[in-house]
Design a protein around this motif. Structure first.
Motif, PDB file in Angstrom:
ATOM      1  N   GLN A 279       0.853  -1.190   0.000  1.00 25.54           N
ATOM      2  CA  GLN A 279       0.000   0.000   0.000  1.00 25.54           C
ATOM      3  C   GLN A 279       0.881   1.230   0.000  1.00 25.54           C
ATOM      4  O   GLN A 279       1.805   1.347   0.792  1.00 25.54           O
ATOM      5  N   ALA A 280       0.594   2.155  -0.917  1.00 24.81           N
ATOM      6  CA  ALA A 280       1.267   3.464  -0.935  1.00 24.81           C
ATOM      7  C   ALA A 280       0.263   4.464  -1.486  1.00 24.81           C
ATOM      8  O   ALA A 280      -0.925   4.155  -1.579  1.00 24.81           O
ATOM      9  N   TYR A 302       2.901  -4.625   3.308  1.00 30.25           N
ATOM     10  CA  TYR A 302       3.956  -3.616   3.303  1.00 30.25           C
ATOM     11  C   TYR A 302       3.317  -2.234   3.130  1.00 30.25           C
ATOM     12  O   TYR A 302       2.720  -1.954   2.100  1.00 30.25           O
ATOM     13  N   ILE A 303       3.440  -1.394   4.152  1.00 31.01           N
ATOM     14  CA  ILE A 303       3.010  -0.004   4.039  1.00 31.01           C
ATOM     15  C   ILE A 303       4.216   0.760   3.482  1.00 31.01           C
ATOM     16  O   ILE A 303       5.339   0.584   3.966  1.00 31.01           O
ATOM     17  N   MET A 304       3.994   1.595   2.482  1.00 34.91           N
ATOM     18  CA  MET A 304       5.130   2.260   1.844  1.00 34.91           C
ATOM     19  C   MET A 304       4.820   3.737   1.606  1.00 34.91           C
ATOM     20  O   MET A 304       3.668   4.160   1.633  1.00 34.91           O
ATOM     21  N   TYR A 305       5.877   4.465   1.358  1.00 36.03           N
ATOM     22  CA  TYR A 305       5.738   5.904   1.129  1.00 36.03           C
ATOM     23  C   TYR A 305       6.728   6.305   0.049  1.00 36.03           C
ATOM     24  O   TYR A 305       7.806   5.711  -0.067  1.00 36.03           O
ATOM     25  N   GLY A 306       6.345   7.283  -0.740  1.00 35.16           N
ATOM     26  CA  GLY A 306       7.265   7.727  -1.782  1.00 35.16           C
ATOM     27  C   GLY A 306       6.802   9.011  -2.410  1.00 35.16           C
ATOM     28  O   GLY A 306       5.947   9.724  -1.871  1.00 35.16           O
ATOM     29  N   ILE A 330       5.195   5.285   8.436  1.00 32.79           N
ATOM     30  CA  ILE A 330       5.451   4.938   7.032  1.00 32.79           C
ATOM     31  C   ILE A 330       6.758   4.180   6.904  1.00 32.79           C
ATOM     32  O   ILE A 330       7.229   3.901   5.804  1.00 32.79           O
ATOM     33  N   GLY A 331       7.370   3.834   8.047  1.00 32.86           N
ATOM     34  CA  GLY A 331       8.507   2.928   8.026  1.00 32.86           C
ATOM     35  C   GLY A 331       9.868   3.586   7.976  1.00 32.86           C
ATOM     36  O   GLY A 331      10.034   4.744   8.370  1.00 32.86           O
TER      37      GLY A 331
END
Lengths: 502, 83
Positions: A279-280, A302-306, A330-331
């Motif tokens: 997920q992002a 997996y939680i993700m950010y970008g 967001i890790g």
């Protein structure tokens, strides 16, 4: 590791020429077949004189032709400019003018809507365009090409893509991503997700969106496969496809998961092959994250950010920490990326101090296309200033607390309220306009417009809606329209959007 | 044209076609493939059908066969006793 993005495809075509790489409904294609088609497209582009670094505009939904065109443009030394397949003529004309593209590749659907497009060369399914002087090629013409054009001279620092993203100044800005940017980010994602050639991802996210594109490149890098399904409007068909085609991965933005859990059979369906879910595309409410966890069985989340400016990915939250102690974060930085929290002068802050989230690494863009001023605002000696605000805890886990810029996040897509305001203003029917985000169960946010008519007596809201409809893609259309006598102002005279939000 | 079909077409025109005068509504055409509606559009349509015709639409019923085109929607409503 590949130095050029299309080498992901070429290397897998050498290793696994007969392995199925793409599944779309009844269509399947092997790495060998896709590579051959991409070579033919590259030949066609070379024949019409495409120069190294020249931009090619692609307006297509996800498909075999889209994938082959992407790698074909790169093989020819070109730069892919992929934009939403539902772009209006006005939006497409802006992308052509801004990017300077001479060549445009269209799908059947976009070609029918953009028959008035003005560009020297078009590759599209057979149809007639209204502008005189357009040279058109069809997919039959592509199949006639030999596909054995000489490889052009290319360097890893060459541009591979320009991705348009909403900026604070209104009209979308082009994020310049090099082959190196994309290759290093792809390799990093592959390493933390632990992808290998047995992986098969369901792609409902469009490839013009950087998150969607990472699904393609990561799986083509490892020799895995990708399932295309453009019918998320009927989420049950996606769930069925996930079961039938035995996908190991699924990727979505918060609205994807809200729709899957609230209006589909996803929660009642066991997808035995599913190994991981990502997920992002915006912060997902912890309550929704919990529900996703409840319904994905043994698969990892997996939680993700970008950011588009980071080729896509900057951080990820290791699945075991989502469950144990870091829900809401967001890790940590992905391999090859350094994240720092800084004040407005660029000084690093201590753990738990709130500041600007900044990122450094070889995945950070080269800048905004032909916009040095905007580039200099965000590219600093210490890296990219993301525009997001947050803090880091004492273990390096990052928490988002807000955005500096006033951006809407509509279903994972960043939209500038200013772009919507400007489009409405151009109607000549309004005196003042303010667009804000209204919370929405499925899209996270939808635009709401507050307008002061120029002439109350003759004002026609339906005519204004129609004007806006012609200018902007559907997701940018305001869902609510409020007609006011005047807009609330701050002492400085600026419109006070905080009051409107109440 | 039946009243039911007219109501559905009016809803789609008002909510999804806004100003796109080049867009025509063909009752057999896919509302998704033609770019008239997206995933949230379908959910808005479902809410409209539920409230306008006082029916309950289950998650299992959100499939192309029931909602892909205006013709399919009209047929689907018949199975719910609306005609």
């Amino acid at each position: 590791m590949a130095a050029l993005v299309h080498q992901f495809l070429e290397a897998s075509a050498l290793r696994f020429p007969d392995r199925v790489a793409l599944l779309h409904g009844e269509i399947t294609a092997t790495f060998g077949e896709i590579d051959t088609l991409a070579n033919r497209i590259a030949s066609l582009l070379s024949r019409i004189g495409l120069n190294r670094g020249e931009r090619v505009l692609m307006i297509m939904e996800n498909s075999l032709e889209n994938v082959a065109s992407y790698y074909g443009v790169l093989k020819a030394g070109g730069v892919c400019v992929e934009v939403p397949d539902k772009s209006t003529l006005s939006e497409a004309s802006y992308y052509i003018e801004n990017s300077g593209a001479r060549v445009c590749i269209l799908s059947k659907g976009s070609a029918q809507r953009l028959k008035d497009i003005a560009v020297p060369f078009v590759l599209a399914p057979a149809m007639t365009f209204t502008h005189k002087g357009i040279t058109t090629f069809t997919w039959d013409d592509v199949l006639q090409c030999s596909g054995d054009a000489d490889d052009p001279v290319q360097d890893e620092n060459d541009l591979a893509a320009i991705v348009y993203t909403s900026g604070s100044t209104g009209r979308p800005k082009g994020v310049m991503l090099s082959h190196k940017n994309l290759c290093t980010n792809t390799a990093s994602i592959v390493s933390y997700l632990g992808l290998d050639d047995s992986d098969r991802i369901m792609a409902v996210l469009p490839f013009y969106y950087v998150y969607g594109k990472t699904l393609l490149n990561t799986h083509f890098m490892v020799g895995g496969s990708i399932v295309i399904n453009n019918r998320f409007a009927f989420p049950n068909s996606v769930v069925k496809d996930m079961v039938d085609k035995e996908v190991t991965g699924f990727a979505g933005v918060p609205s994807t998961f809200a729709i899957l859990l609230n209006r589909s059979v996803f929660a009642k369906t066991e997808i035995q092959s599913l190994r991981y879910v990502t997920q992002a595309g915006g912060a997902m409410a912890p309550a929704l994250t919990q529900r996703v966890l409840q319904h994905i069985g043994n698969a990892s989340l997996y939680i993700m950010y970008g950011a588009t400016e980071a080729s896509a990915r900057l951080t990820y939250l290791p699945p075991e920490r989502v469950v144990s102690d870091k829900l809401g974060s967001i890790g940590i930085a992905i391999p090859g990326v350094e994240i720092t929290i800084r004040d407005n002068e660029g000084n690093p802050l201590k753990p738990f101090e709130v500041g600007n989230i900044c990122a450094a690494g070889s995945n950070i863009m080269k800048g905004y296309w032909q916009d040095r001023e905007e580039s200099e605002k965000v590219l600093k000696p210490w890296g990219l200033v993301t525009g997001d605000i947050g803090h880091m805890d004492d273990e390096g886990f990052i928490y988002l607390t807000g955005r500096k810029k006033e951006m809407l996040k509509i279903g994972g897509e960043r939209v500038s309220p200013k772009e919507i305001e400007e489009a409405i203003f151009e109607s000549g029917m309004v005196h003042e306009i303010a667009v804000i985000g209204r919370p929405d169960e499925f899209l996270s946010e939808v635009p709401a417009a507050f307008i002061v008519p120029l002439d109350e007596k003759t004002f026609d809201l339906e005519a204004l809606k129609a004007f806006t409809g012609r200018r902007l893609s559907v997701h940018k259309h305001p869902r609510d329209w409020h007609i006011l006598r005047s807009l609330p102002k701050k002492p400085s005279g600026k419109i006070d959007k905080e009051v409107l939000k109440q | 044209m039946s009243d039911i079909q007219a109501k559905i077409m009016e809803f789609i025109k008002e909510n999804f076609i806004m100003g796109r005068s080049e867009t025509t509504l063909d009752v057999e055409e896919s509302l998704i493939e033609s770019g008239i509606m997206d995933s949230t559009g379908v959910l808005e349509l479902v809410e409209f059908l539920e409230s306008t015709f006082s029916i309950q639409i289950d998650d299992e019923e959100l499939i192309p066969e029931n909602l892909e085109s205006i013709k399919n929607i009209v047929e689907f409503l018949k199975t719910k006793g609306i005609s």
